[in-house]
Design a protein around this motif. Structure first.
Motif, PDB file in Angstrom:
ATOM      1  N   ILE A   1       0.958  -1.405  -0.172  1.00 47.78           N
ATOM      2  CA  ILE A   1       0.143   0.027   0.118  1.00 47.78           C
ATOM      3  C   ILE A   1       0.908   1.370   0.045  1.00 47.78           C
ATOM      4  O   ILE A   1       0.720   2.124  -0.777  1.00 47.78           O
ATOM      5  CB  ILE A   1      -0.928  -0.028   1.288  1.00 47.78           C
ATOM      6  CG1 ILE A   1      -1.897  -1.071   0.897  1.00 47.78           C
ATOM      7  CG2 ILE A   1      -1.748   1.399   1.386  1.00 47.78           C
ATOM      8  CD1 ILE A   1      -2.747  -1.331   2.071  1.00 47.78           C
TER       9      ILE A   1
ATOM     10  N   SER B   1       2.223   1.779  -3.468  1.00 50.19           N
ATOM     11  CA  SER B   1       1.275   1.978  -4.437  1.00 50.19           C
ATOM     12  C   SER B   1       1.267   3.723  -4.074  1.00 50.19           C
ATOM     13  O   SER B   1       1.036   4.637  -5.110  1.00 50.19           O
ATOM     14  CB  SER B   1      -0.099   1.518  -3.978  1.00 50.19           C
ATOM     15  OG  SER B   1      -0.079   0.135  -4.234  1.00 50.19           O
ATOM     16  N   TYR B   2       1.162   4.229  -3.066  1.00 51.98           N
ATOM     17  CA  TYR B   2       1.065   5.672  -2.646  1.00 51.98           C
ATOM     18  C   TYR B   2       2.291   6.546  -3.227  1.00 51.98           C
ATOM     19  O   TYR B   2       2.338   7.546  -3.702  1.00 51.98           O
ATOM     20  CB  TYR B   2       0.707   5.851  -1.357  1.00 51.98           C
ATOM     21  CG  TYR B   2      -0.803   5.815  -1.153  1.00 51.98           C
ATOM     22  CD1 TYR B   2      -1.660   6.941  -1.488  1.00 51.98           C
ATOM     23  CD2 TYR B   2      -1.267   4.837  -0.379  1.00 51.98           C
ATOM     24  CE1 TYR B   2      -3.045   6.638  -1.124  1.00 51.98           C
ATOM     25  CE2 TYR B   2      -2.374   4.803  -0.121  1.00 51.98           C
ATOM     26  CZ  TYR B   2      -3.351   5.668  -0.311  1.00 51.98           C
ATOM     27  OH  TYR B   2      -4.971   5.502  -0.209  1.00 51.98           O
TER      28      TYR B   2
ATOM     29  N   ILE C   1      -7.663   7.173  -3.273  1.00 54.48           N
ATOM     30  CA  ILE C   1      -8.356   5.878  -2.707  1.00 54.48           C
ATOM     31  C   ILE C   1      -7.802   4.780  -3.771  1.00 54.48           C
ATOM     32  O   ILE C   1      -7.354   3.552  -3.213  1.00 54.48           O
ATOM     33  CB  ILE C   1      -9.766   5.672  -2.873  1.00 54.48           C
ATOM     34  CG1 ILE C   1     -10.270   6.819  -1.889  1.00 54.48           C
ATOM     35  CG2 ILE C   1     -10.452   4.422  -2.410  1.00 54.48           C
ATOM     36  CD1 ILE C   1     -11.880   6.985  -1.734  1.00 54.48           C
TER      37      ILE C   1
ATOM     38  N   ALA D   1      -4.716   2.746  -2.452  1.00 55.19           N
ATOM     39  CA  ALA D   1      -5.336   1.624  -1.394  1.00 55.19           C
ATOM     40  C   ALA D   1      -5.668   0.447  -2.016  1.00 55.19           C
ATOM     41  O   ALA D   1      -5.541  -0.735  -1.617  1.00 55.19           O
ATOM     42  CB  ALA D   1      -6.197   2.223  -0.504  1.00 55.19           C
TER      43      ALA D   1
ATOM     44  N   GLY E   1      -3.118  -1.634  -3.452  1.00 55.82           N
ATOM     45  CA  GLY E   1      -2.429  -2.394  -2.488  1.00 55.82           C
ATOM     46  C   GLY E   1      -2.988  -3.286  -1.880  1.00 55.82           C
ATOM     47  O   GLY E   1      -2.414  -4.305  -1.295  1.00 55.82           O
ATOM     48  N   TRP E   2      -4.269  -3.099  -1.755  1.00 55.89           N
ATOM     49  CA  TRP E   2      -5.170  -4.441  -1.375  1.00 55.89           C
ATOM     50  C   TRP E   2      -5.355  -5.518  -2.306  1.00 55.89           C
ATOM     51  O   TRP E   2      -5.976  -6.706  -1.781  1.00 55.89           O
ATOM     52  CB  TRP E   2      -6.423  -3.939  -0.768  1.00 55.89           C
ATOM     53  CG  TRP E   2      -7.253  -4.670   0.255  1.00 55.89           C
ATOM     54  CD1 TRP E   2      -8.256  -5.489   0.002  1.00 55.89           C
ATOM     55  CD2 TRP E   2      -6.723  -4.792   1.621  1.00 55.89           C
ATOM     56  NE1 TRP E   2      -8.847  -5.882   1.300  1.00 55.89           N
ATOM     57  CE2 TRP E   2      -7.835  -5.618   2.266  1.00 55.89           C
ATOM     58  CE3 TRP E   2      -5.891  -4.163   2.266  1.00 55.89           C
ATOM     59  CZ2 TRP E   2      -7.724  -5.880   3.674  1.00 55.89           C
ATOM     60  CZ3 TRP E   2      -5.860  -4.402   3.868  1.00 55.89           C
ATOM     61  CH2 TRP E   2      -6.749  -5.376   4.325  1.00 55.89           C
TER      62      TRP E   2
END
Length: 532
Positions: free
Chosen positions: A320, A323-324, A354, A357, A360-361
């Protein structure tokens, strides 16, 4: 062998039934398979299923990677290659390093090298799990391409880490210059060998008088040959299979006819489904042996579970954060990308933040992690036991289980709750593109007929009828040409004809092959109606 055969047959039946149940419940079938394996493993009297660690990669990995490389769009991969390679290599390396540092700090007796070995095992997300879960939720093509492309390449990067860590543990030393040279050979050599071997296979398909069955059989053995040759050359068998698969996929219309493509698709779909099903079921069935190994080391089961949870949280949080970080880097250095991205259509700026996230999930672990863990040798070259092997197996199992169940069950909910994607808007856009392509194609066919067969049309009523049909389709939409009521009636007529032919086959002396060919035409026509 005879005692195990009924068990394997029952396993296949269970896989099929659980897939049906998963579809009905709208749950990814890998989740149910793992849970079923856990349940079955506690039944007393069942035979212990063990796979030779030296063969685990060779049995499952080549065909799974090969099939995945055939289904992905190479054009889309090129479009998103920056973020795909970032996730497949940079994020995997960073995840492995993070796992190494965390495990070295929290797990007693766990060295950095052992941590890198564990990191290489659990760092690659599984494409099968992600694909099975996201099929119940509408996501943009760009997102699915990124996930699929990443899954093709991250197996190679994670297994490279895994191999170097094994060498360091076995020899007790790690020479960076040799490692760099080996890394380049594995990446470049594996890719080049894959392309060369794929070109050779294309020539075999084109020059030999093959038919659909022989074409399909050749494609079934191609990934194994690619993987074996690359591994014998001490290169990356994974990259060899992926590169070769992408080359063959791009040229499939050159060396395979329509019959080979249609039949091959069905064969490969069933073959890969069984392979995936067996692997995910084995994940659950392996639990008793893994727990037994943990207890033999004297480590408490509670501590082992805690280490597994710790590693799982680490890889999820790392993905995550990466990803950010990728989003921020893109916004800073390449802001024009968001004009091409589907997120550019989202008015709410909050949704843009969002999306990482969600990406990442999506890091569910599965087949590759299990295969790598099981392939760890029981003993080192000097005969001493491989350090913490049972703990690594258990942590890997916990990671796979938690990511599958926790992330797998919640991902569809998060996507729907976040309302990231306007499904109706996407559907309208897809329909518009489809109609434009269909209309343009019909116009081109009309021009082709006029330019090449105008004289035949004037003298042949059937060609004139065909030409009129092509022209009429350029002026109407799909709904006007064949609305829902019309499709229902047409499908009913097809079913009537199918039953008539089946009865005719029972009651007459007509060659069954002729009737089968006609039945196949009805099947194709029914599938065509589903795309309208």
């Amino acid at each position: 062998m005879h005692s195990l055969l009924p068990f394997f047959l029952i396993m296949i039946v269970v896989i099929i039934l659980l897939n049906m149940l998963a579809t009905k419940l709208k749950v990814a079938y890998p989740i149910l398979l793992v849970m079923a394996g856990l349940g079955v493993s506690i039944i007393p009297g069942l035979p212990v299923v063990k796979i030779d660690p030296d063969l685990i990669f060779f049995i499952f990995l080549p065909p799974l990677l090969f099939e995945a490389s055939w289904t992905i769009s190479f054009k889309e991969m090129k479009k998103w290659y920056r973020i795909i390679t970032s996730f497949a290599f940079v994020v995997v390396f960073f995840t492995a390093l993070t796992v190494a540092l965390v495990s070295n700090y929290f797990i007693p007796g766990f060295s950095i090298v052992l941590g890198l070995l564990l990191g290489g095992i659990v760092s690659p997300p599984d494409a099968v799990s992600t694909g099975a879960i996201t099929k119940f939720v509408k996501i943009p093509k760009s997102t699915s391409t990124i996930l699929e492309g990443e899954s093709l390449l991250n197996d190679a990067s994670s297994l490279i880490i895994f191999r170097f860590a094994l060498i360091a543990i076995g020899t007790g030393q790690f020479i960076w210059t040799e490692a760099l040279g080996s890394f380049l050979w594995m990446v470049l050599g594996g890719t080049l060998m894959g392309i060369i071997l794929a070109w050779i296979f294309v020539q075999i398909h084109k020059r030999l008088p093959t038919d659909a069955p022989s074409d399909i059989i050749i494609t079934l053995i191609e990934p194994y040959i690619m993987y074996w040759i690359a591994e014998k050359a001490h290169s990356s068998g994974v990259l060899c299979v992926v590169a070769g698969g992408l080359y063959l996929s791009k040229n499939r219309f050159v060396f395979l006819n329509s019959s080979s493509r249609i039949k091959g698709y069905s064969v490969w779909e069933s073959f890969v489904f069984i392979l995936n099903g067996v692997v995910f079921l084995l994940i659950g069935l392996e639990l008793p042996e893994i727990v037994k190994g943990i207890r033999s080391t004297g480590l408490s089961l509670e501590a082992a579970i805690w280490y597994g949870v710790l590693v799982t949280v680490t890889i999820i949080a790392t993905r995550i954060l990466c990803s950010y970080a990728a989003l921020i880097m893109t916004l800073v250095f390449r802001p024009q990308v968001f004009k091409m991205n589907s997120m550019a259509t989202l008015s709410d700026r909050k949704r843009q933040w969002i999306m990482p996230a969600i990406l990442g999930w999506t890091g569910m672990r599965g087949v590759v992690s299990l295969a790598a863990a099981l392939s760890i040798p029981v003993a080192l070259h000097d005969g001493s036991p491989f350090p913490h092997r049972d703990l690594i197996l258990f942590v890997t199992f916990v990671t796979i289980l938690l990511t599958l169940v926790l992330q797998g069950l919640t991902l569809p909910y998060f996507i729907k709750k976040a309302k990231l994607f306007d499904e109706e808007l996407n559907r309208e856009e897809e329909n518009s593109i489809h109609q434009k392509i269909k209309s343009e194609l019909s116009k081109q066919v009309s021009l082709y007929i006029q330019n090449n067969y105008q004289e035949n049309i004037d003298n042949d009523h059937n060609l004139k009828t065909l030409f009129a049909h092509v022209q009429s389709k350029t002026k109407v939409t799909d709904d006007q040409w064949m609305n829902e009521e019309g499709k229902a009636i047409y499908l009913e007529i097809i079913e009537f004809q199918r039953k008539y032919l089946l009865n005719l086959n029972k009651q007459s002396e007509i060659d069954e092959e002729i009737i089968r060919r006609k039945l196949y035409q009805f099947d194709l026509e029914e599938e065509r109606l589903k795309t309208i």
